[in-house]
Scaffold this motif. Sequence first.
Motif, PDB file in Angstrom:
ATOM      1  N   GLN A  25       0.837  -1.197   0.000  1.00 42.55           N
ATOM      2  CA  GLN A  25       0.000   0.000   0.000  1.00 42.55           C
ATOM      3  C   GLN A  25       0.874   1.250   0.000  1.00 42.55           C
ATOM      4  OE1 GLN A  25      -2.607  -0.506   3.454  1.00 42.55           O
ATOM      5  NE2 GLN A  25      -4.315  -0.470   2.020  1.00 42.55           N
ATOM      6  N   ILE A  26       0.337   2.323  -0.575  1.00 41.03           N
ATOM      7  CA  ILE A  26       1.034   3.607  -0.631  1.00 41.03           C
ATOM      8  C   ILE A  26       0.060   4.680  -0.161  1.00 41.03           C
ATOM      9  CG2 ILE A  26       2.061   5.326  -2.164  1.00 41.03           C
ATOM     10  CD1 ILE A  26       2.922   2.997  -3.970  1.00 41.03           C
ATOM     11  N   LYS A  27       0.562   5.623   0.624  1.00 39.44           N
ATOM     12  CA  LYS A  27      -0.246   6.756   1.100  1.00 39.44           C
ATOM     13  C   LYS A  27       0.379   8.036   0.585  1.00 39.44           C
ATOM     14  CE  LYS A  27      -2.963   8.988   4.081  1.00 39.44           C
ATOM     15  NZ  LYS A  27      -4.355   9.119   3.906  1.00 39.44           N
ATOM     16  N   SER A  28      -0.454   8.940   0.108  1.00 34.90           N
ATOM     17  CA  SER A  28       0.006  10.237  -0.388  1.00 34.90           C
ATOM     18  C   SER A  28      -0.861  11.320   0.243  1.00 34.90           C
ATOM     19  CB  SER A  28      -0.131  10.271  -1.907  1.00 34.90           C
ATOM     20  OG  SER A  28       0.140  11.558  -2.392  1.00 34.90           O
ATOM     21  N   PHE A  29      -0.218  12.399   0.699  1.00 35.73           N
ATOM     22  CA  PHE A  29      -0.976  13.489   1.323  1.00 35.73           C
ATOM     23  C   PHE A  29      -0.192  14.794   1.200  1.00 35.73           C
ATOM     24  CE2 PHE A  29       1.553  11.437   4.557  1.00 35.73           C
ATOM     25  CZ  PHE A  29       2.185  12.495   5.187  1.00 35.73           C
ATOM     26  N   PRO A  30      -0.899  15.924   1.241  1.00 33.77           N
ATOM     27  CA  PRO A  30      -0.224  17.219   1.187  1.00 33.77           C
ATOM     28  C   PRO A  30       0.237  17.668   2.576  1.00 33.77           C
ATOM     29  CG  PRO A  30      -2.577  17.557   1.158  1.00 33.77           C
ATOM     30  CD  PRO A  30      -2.357  16.062   1.165  1.00 33.77           C
ATOM     31  N   VAL A  31       1.279  18.475   2.612  1.00 37.66           N
ATOM     32  CA  VAL A  31       1.711  19.174   3.826  1.00 37.66           C
ATOM     33  C   VAL A  31       1.802  20.633   3.413  1.00 37.66           C
ATOM     34  CG1 VAL A  31       3.497  19.415   5.586  1.00 37.66           C
ATOM     35  CG2 VAL A  31       2.997  17.159   4.636  1.00 37.66           C
ATOM     36  N   LYS A  32       0.692  21.361   3.540  1.00 39.42           N
ATOM     37  CA  LYS A  32       0.609  22.692   2.945  1.00 39.42           C
ATOM     38  C   LYS A  32       0.959  23.836   3.882  1.00 39.42           C
ATOM     39  CE  LYS A  32      -2.473  21.517  -0.699  1.00 39.42           C
ATOM     40  NZ  LYS A  32      -2.434  22.113  -1.965  1.00 39.42           N
ATOM     41  N   ARG A  33       0.472  23.839   5.098  1.00 37.60           N
ATOM     42  CA  ARG A  33       0.602  25.020   5.955  1.00 37.60           C
ATOM     43  C   ARG A  33       1.763  24.960   6.936  1.00 37.60           C
ATOM     44  NH1 ARG A  33      -3.594  27.655   4.328  1.00 37.60           N
ATOM     45  NH2 ARG A  33      -5.688  26.835   4.252  1.00 37.60           N
ATOM     46  N   ARG A  34       1.929  23.865   7.603  1.00 34.97           N
ATOM     47  CA  ARG A  34       3.009  23.754   8.585  1.00 34.97           C
ATOM     48  C   ARG A  34       3.599  22.349   8.509  1.00 34.97           C
ATOM     49  NH1 ARG A  34       1.532  20.949  13.134  1.00 34.97           N
ATOM     50  NH2 ARG A  34      -0.695  20.575  13.381  1.00 34.97           N
ATOM     51  N   LYS A  36       4.889  18.643   9.426  1.00 35.52           N
ATOM     52  CA  LYS A  36       4.306  17.535  10.177  1.00 35.52           C
ATOM     53  C   LYS A  36       5.426  16.667  10.720  1.00 35.52           C
ATOM     54  CE  LYS A  36      -0.120  17.022   7.843  1.00 35.52           C
ATOM     55  NZ  LYS A  36      -1.026  17.325   8.893  1.00 35.52           N
ATOM     56  N   LYS A  37       5.151  16.039  11.850  1.00 37.56           N
ATOM     57  CA  LYS A  37       6.077  15.060  12.396  1.00 37.56           C
ATOM     58  C   LYS A  37       5.550  13.684  12.047  1.00 37.56           C
ATOM     59  CE  LYS A  37       7.908  17.707  16.203  1.00 37.56           C
ATOM     60  NZ  LYS A  37       8.050  17.791  17.661  1.00 37.56           N
ATOM     61  N   PHE A  38       6.428  12.847  11.521  1.00 39.37           N
ATOM     62  CA  PHE A  38       6.099  11.470  11.168  1.00 39.37           C
ATOM     63  C   PHE A  38       6.833  10.572  12.151  1.00 39.37           C
ATOM     64  CE2 PHE A  38       7.247   7.500   9.144  1.00 39.37           C
ATOM     65  CZ  PHE A  38       6.073   7.084   8.558  1.00 39.37           C
ATOM     66  N   HIS A  39       6.090   9.791  12.924  1.00 44.30           N
ATOM     67  CA  HIS A  39       6.691   8.865  13.879  1.00 44.30           C
ATOM     68  C   HIS A  39       6.352   7.443  13.452  1.00 44.30           C
ATOM     69  CE1 HIS A  39       8.170   7.123  17.551  1.00 44.30           C
ATOM     70  NE2 HIS A  39       7.003   6.495  17.696  1.00 44.30           N
ATOM     71  N   THR A  61      11.472   9.401  14.467  1.00 44.48           N
ATOM     72  CA  THR A  61      10.561  10.491  14.120  1.00 44.48           C
ATOM     73  C   THR A  61      11.303  11.460  13.217  1.00 44.48           C
ATOM     74  OG1 THR A  61       9.428  10.308  16.249  1.00 44.48           O
ATOM     75  CG2 THR A  61       9.149  12.371  15.049  1.00 44.48           C
ATOM     76  N   ILE A  62      10.650  11.895  12.136  1.00 47.20           N
ATOM     77  CA  ILE A  62      11.246  12.907  11.265  1.00 47.20           C
ATOM     78  C   ILE A  62      10.254  14.049  11.076  1.00 47.20           C
ATOM     79  CG2 ILE A  62      12.688  11.232  10.029  1.00 47.20           C
ATOM     80  CD1 ILE A  62      10.748  11.663   7.613  1.00 47.20           C
ATOM     81  N   ALA A  63      10.783  15.222  10.765  1.00 45.11           N
ATOM     82  CA  ALA A  63       9.951  16.382  10.444  1.00 45.11           C
ATOM     83  C   ALA A  63       9.825  16.477   8.929  1.00 45.11           C
ATOM     84  CB  ALA A  63      10.573  17.651  11.002  1.00 45.11           C
ATOM     85  N   ILE A  64       8.607  16.637   8.462  1.00 48.10           N
ATOM     86  CA  ILE A  64       8.343  16.792   7.030  1.00 48.10           C
ATOM     87  C   ILE A  64       7.919  18.240   6.810  1.00 48.10           C
ATOM     88  CG2 ILE A  64       6.965  16.035   5.072  1.00 48.10           C
ATOM     89  CD1 ILE A  64       6.574  13.370   6.553  1.00 48.10           C
ATOM     90  N   CYS A  83       3.210   0.872  10.639  1.00 43.78           N
ATOM     91  CA  CYS A  83       2.251   1.634  11.440  1.00 43.78           C
ATOM     92  C   CYS A  83       2.943   2.920  11.881  1.00 43.78           C
ATOM     93  CB  CYS A  83       1.783   0.839  12.655  1.00 43.78           C
ATOM     94  SG  CYS A  83       0.777  -0.586  12.233  1.00 43.78           S
ATOM     95  N   TYR A  84       2.217   4.036  11.808  1.00 43.68           N
ATOM     96  CA  TYR A  84       2.834   5.337  12.078  1.00 43.68           C
ATOM     97  C   TYR A  84       1.817   6.314  12.640  1.00 43.68           C
ATOM     98  CZ  TYR A  84       0.615   6.595   7.665  1.00 43.68           C
ATOM     99  OH  TYR A  84      -0.304   6.829   6.684  1.00 43.68           O
ATOM    100  N   GLN A  85       2.336   7.452  13.129  1.00 40.60           N
ATOM    101  CA  GLN A  85       1.511   8.561  13.584  1.00 40.60           C
ATOM    102  C   GLN A  85       2.002   9.839  12.909  1.00 40.60           C
ATOM    103  OE1 GLN A  85       2.260   7.990  17.823  1.00 40.60           O
ATOM    104  NE2 GLN A  85       0.056   7.928  18.117  1.00 40.60           N
ATOM    105  N   LEU A  86       1.060  10.711  12.596  1.00 36.82           N
ATOM    106  CA  LEU A  86       1.373  12.048  12.078  1.00 36.82           C
ATOM    107  C   LEU A  86       0.877  13.084  13.074  1.00 36.82           C
ATOM    108  CD1 LEU A  86       0.327  11.842   8.328  1.00 36.82           C
ATOM    109  CD2 LEU A  86       2.636  12.075   9.211  1.00 36.82           C
ATOM    110  N   SER A  87       1.685  14.096  13.288  1.00 42.91           N
ATOM    111  CA  SER A  87       1.232  15.183  14.153  1.00 42.91           C
ATOM    112  C   SER A  87       1.718  16.506  13.590  1.00 42.91           C
ATOM    113  CB  SER A  87       1.751  14.994  15.578  1.00 42.91           C
ATOM    114  OG  SER A  87       3.143  14.950  15.609  1.00 42.91           O
TER     115      SER A  87
END
Length: 87
Positions: A25-34, A36-39, A61-64, A83-87
């Motif tokens: 599976q592949i996930k795609s999403f925008p990061v437009k305003r600020r 995101k942290k990917f853990h 954890t990385i910052a995108i 499995c991951y979390q976005l914040s």
Amino acid sequence: MNILPKTQLEYGSVEQPVMCLAANQIKSFPVKRRKKKFHLIEGRAWITYDNNDVIVESGETIAIPASRHRVIISASNPNHSICYQLS
């Protein structure tokens, strides 16, 4: 082999739900305003953003940064899930 997704009770919270991608599976999403942290909770992920490819190991954890380009996430091994979390 498909691994069942982890529940919020096991890893996440209401504010930061855990998301899982099954093998291939592949996930795609925008990061437009600020940014995101990917853990990454489980597995090994391949993330592409702003023409950068990054391998993230379980527990990291990385910052995108915000960008006009979409972020693409997948497991680095097509036979495993992540499995991951976005914040």
